[in-house]
Design a protein around this motif. Sequence first.
Motif, PDB file in Angstrom:
ATOM      1  N   SER A 127       0.832  -1.206   0.000  1.00  0.00           N
ATOM      2  CA  SER A 127       0.000   0.000   0.000  1.00  0.00           C
ATOM      3  C   SER A 127       0.865   1.254   0.000  1.00  0.00           C
ATOM      4  N   SER A 134       2.094   6.049  -7.076  1.00  0.00           N
ATOM      5  CA  SER A 134       1.002   6.851  -7.613  1.00  0.00           C
ATOM      6  C   SER A 134       1.382   8.323  -7.636  1.00  0.00           C
ATOM      7  N   LYS A 269      -7.769  -1.833 -11.582  1.00  0.00           N
ATOM      8  CA  LYS A 269      -7.459  -1.293 -10.258  1.00  0.00           C
ATOM      9  C   LYS A 269      -5.963  -1.348  -9.986  1.00  0.00           C
ATOM     10  N   GLU A 274      -4.599   0.722  -7.046  1.00  0.00           N
ATOM     11  CA  GLU A 274      -5.673   0.578  -6.050  1.00  0.00           C
ATOM     12  C   GLU A 274      -5.928  -0.870  -5.671  1.00  0.00           C
TER      13      GLU A 274
END
Length: 296
Positions: A127, A134, A269, A274
Amino acid sequence: DAGLIQRKDSANGKRYARKDETGGIEEAFGFSLAPLLARAEELAHAAQQVAAERKRFRITKEALSICRRDVRKMISAAVEEGVAGDWGHIEEMFLGLTGRIPRTPTVADLQQILEEMEMLREEIINSLEMQENSETMDSNAVQNERHIQNSNTESSNELEPSSGKELGEKLHRTGRPKSEAIKAFPLGMVLKACPEINDYGPDGAVESWRDLMSAAVVVRSMLGVSPSAYQDACEVMGQANAAVAVACILERAGHINNAGGYLRDLTRKAARGEFSLGPMLMALMRANQDTGRKVG
């Protein structure tokens, strides 16, 4: 009671030895350690096993303590720094794992919790890395857009790829290698979460990542996933992670109406940063454990 010491009573209940004419012991009364001597090798082996089990317990306990500390620090740091993510849910998962540690755990108890805690740690790392990637992608996209506007050599449509393949290439150009989009989890954890994929490996078993990827190709066809959908997943997630995704879909095949569409959704995703395999694998592991308890 264990049969290691033998007692031979005399007529008067005393302990003594009757000797022959040469002074040798002819008959002895009292306690004999002969059974203990006869089983000395067996007892030595048992003692070694106990020592090895204690060492394994200590090593597992230390590994779990380190992993707990790592997870605790990463969650706290992410919350303090305002990193995007569902950290409340991750905190609940962490507390749930620590709450499952018994007061007097066995090595099996600790090993199971350690595996899940390691998966949670990998999920958090994924994550954080996806968030960092990102931000890097957003920065690169802005730079690319400025370059495009200044040079006027490319169409603005290229900023929004129309297919998963183009999107994977876009990610690769912006500095995020396609094969590193999502870290792969240990194969043992994948097979524990997705045992059904074993049936489709060479000779009915999956013993390596190569076996898993071969099995995924077979399962992909069986589930009706198109070659292009699987290829897009491989290019965005990496071949190993795409195979893991197919294994997860196989495990939940009874709950998924359109396996191909589901995989494409995961691919989109993943391309946006994501999606991570961790929550899916952990959910399947817990489901398999619950099923095992009910059967038992």
